[in-house]
Write a protein that holds these residues in place. Structure first.
Motif, PDB file in Angstrom:
ATOM      1  N   MET A   1       0.849  -1.190   0.000  1.00 26.60           N
ATOM      2  CA  MET A   1       0.000   0.000   0.000  1.00 26.60           C
ATOM      3  C   MET A   1       0.884   1.238   0.000  1.00 26.60           C
ATOM      4  O   MET A   1       1.848   1.325   0.776  1.00 26.60           O
ATOM      5  N   ARG A   2       0.555   2.195  -0.853  1.00 28.36           N
ATOM      6  CA  ARG A   2       1.330   3.439  -0.926  1.00 28.36           C
ATOM      7  C   ARG A   2       0.795   4.419   0.125  1.00 28.36           C
ATOM      8  O   ARG A   2      -0.051   5.255  -0.146  1.00 28.36           O
ATOM      9  N   TRP A   3       1.326   4.326   1.326  1.00 23.66           N
ATOM     10  CA  TRP A   3       0.782   5.120   2.411  1.00 23.66           C
ATOM     11  C   TRP A   3       1.728   6.208   2.893  1.00 23.66           C
ATOM     12  O   TRP A   3       1.286   7.184   3.517  1.00 23.66           O
ATOM     13  N   GLN A   4       3.023   6.096   2.622  1.00 19.02           N
ATOM     14  CA  GLN A   4       3.978   7.078   3.129  1.00 19.02           C
ATOM     15  C   GLN A   4       3.699   8.463   2.560  1.00 19.02           C
ATOM     16  O   GLN A   4       3.361   8.615   1.385  1.00 19.02           O
ATOM     17  N   GLY A   5       3.856   9.456   3.430  1.00 19.57           N
ATOM     18  CA  GLY A   5       3.699  10.841   2.998  1.00 19.57           C
ATOM     19  C   GLY A   5       2.265  11.321   2.909  1.00 19.57           C
ATOM     20  O   GLY A   5       2.023  12.459   2.512  1.00 19.57           O
ATOM     21  N   ARG A   6       1.305  10.484   3.304  1.00 23.14           N
ATOM     22  CA  ARG A   6      -0.088  10.890   3.244  1.00 23.14           C
ATOM     23  C   ARG A   6      -0.566  11.379   4.613  1.00 23.14           C
ATOM     24  O   ARG A   6       0.130  11.227   5.620  1.00 23.14           O
ATOM     25  N   ARG A   7      -1.749  11.962   4.636  1.00 26.16           N
ATOM     26  CA  ARG A   7      -2.294  12.525   5.862  1.00 26.16           C
ATOM     27  C   ARG A   7      -2.453  11.442   6.920  1.00 26.16           C
ATOM     28  O   ARG A   7      -2.883  10.334   6.634  1.00 26.16           O
ATOM     29  N   GLN A   8      -2.102  11.806   8.153  1.00 27.07           N
ATOM     30  CA  GLN A   8      -2.326  10.924   9.289  1.00 27.07           C
ATOM     31  C   GLN A   8      -3.476  11.464  10.134  1.00 27.07           C
ATOM     32  O   GLN A   8      -3.591  12.666  10.348  1.00 27.07           O
ATOM     33  N   SER A   9      -4.309  10.565  10.602  1.00 24.46           N
ATOM     34  CA  SER A   9      -5.448  10.977  11.416  1.00 24.46           C
ATOM     35  C   SER A   9      -4.978  11.539  12.752  1.00 24.46           C
ATOM     36  O   SER A   9      -4.004  11.061  13.353  1.00 24.46           O
TER      37      SER A   9
END
Length: 311
Positions: A1-9
């Motif tokens: 999953m491409r998750w790095q660098g995205r918004r964190q809750s």
């Protein structure tokens, strides 16, 4: 999953050793007022209608909220995580070292992606989505559903609208249940968020009120329907995640493998060598995989009506 660098809750409450502190969640009401402003448009209304019809016919799909408290005993692998007052994925014993900050960041990112998905789905139905809080803990956690040890695995407590997760569960998912990969972990989180969605749209409360009319066998059978719907909701989230171009090759296979490994029949075969279908309360491996796939392939709430469908 491409998750790095995205918004964190920001809806993360970190109770691990006093680290991380507490951050007041955004977008989550505390007043206990009605969540659905208008349920007449589309899948949300249809699912609530299915619940009401089932309740009028005396069928209750849950043994999840009995006595308004937490677990009455520590579950074994065959007892699973859905103990009184809470819903979960699979039981596990806590082992292994402290989990890295990278894993915490991953969890916060996946939670943010579920927020984006369900905020949009609810808004499209003319409703308001209240974002849940995800509590990170070590060893045990106290919730509105009572105290639970990490042995129960990840769980959702309707009483405080929180998801509880000991991050060392991911090691168990990999090692004991042979379900490696970051999207297997994302599936677990999305499943628990699915229970939160059920709570908001009225499914969990309706079944809690009708629970007393059921035998243990019937309660288990209907609990399976609730769990399969949470799997389907997790599939809907995966569908929206794919649309955003965040999935990588093999991600869906990781989620399906996790669903297979934590099916009731698979766990009972692994732990005791035989299966007792009347004791199932999450669904078989085949059912869990099928309903996750249905949510993923359709991206449609209407496709997740496990209440009236034949399993």
């Amino acid at each position: 999953m491409r998750w790095q660098g995205r918004r964190q809750s920001s809806n993360i409450e970190d109770r691990r050793g006093g680290g991380g502190g507490f951050r007041m969640p955004t977008g989550m009401g505390r007043g206990g007022g009605p969540v659905i402003r208008r349920a007449g448009g589309g899948g949300i209304g249809m699912l609530i209608l299915a619940v009401i019809l089932m309740v009028f016919f005396g069928i209750n799909p849950m043994d999840l909220l009995q006595e308004g408290g937490g677990p009455t005993s520590q579950p074994t692998e065959t007892q699973r995580a859905d103990r009184p007052g809470q819903t979960g994925s699979v039981s596990a014993q806590r082992t292994g070292p402290a989990v890295s900050d990278e894993t915490r960041a991953f969890v916060a990112t996946v939670l943010a992606e579920t927020e984006d998905t369900w905020n949009r789905i609810f808004a499209d139905a003319g409703a308001e989505y209240r974002e849940p809080t995800l509590v990170l803990f070590e060893g045990g956690a106290r919730s509105a559903c009572g105290f639970a040890s990490a042995a129960v695995g990840p769980f959702y407590c309707p009483g405080d609208q929180r998801i509880y997760l000991d991050l060392s569960f991911f090691e168990e998912l990999h090692r004991r249940f042979q379900a490696p990969g970051d999207f297997a972990q994302a599936y677990v989180i999305a499943h628990e968020v699915g229970h939160h969605v059920q709570n908001l749209i009225g499914i969990l409360p309706e079944f809690a009120r009708a629970r007393a009319r059921l035998s243990e066998r019937d309660a288990n059978a209907m609990s399976v329907r609730v769990e399969l719907q949470a799997d389907c909701f997790a599939g809907i989230w995966a569908n929206r995640t794919e649309r955003r171009g965040l999935l990588e090759e093999g991600d869906i296979e990781e989620a399906l493998n996790a669903a297979q490994q934590i099916g009731d029949d698979m766990i009972q075969k692994r732990s005791q060598g035989y299966v007792v279908p009347d004791s199932f309360n999450h669904g078989t491996s085949e059912e869990r995989m099928r309903w996750f796939r249905r949510g993923f392939e359709t991206g449609d709430l209407d496709a997740c009506d496990t209440m009236t469908a034949s399993n």
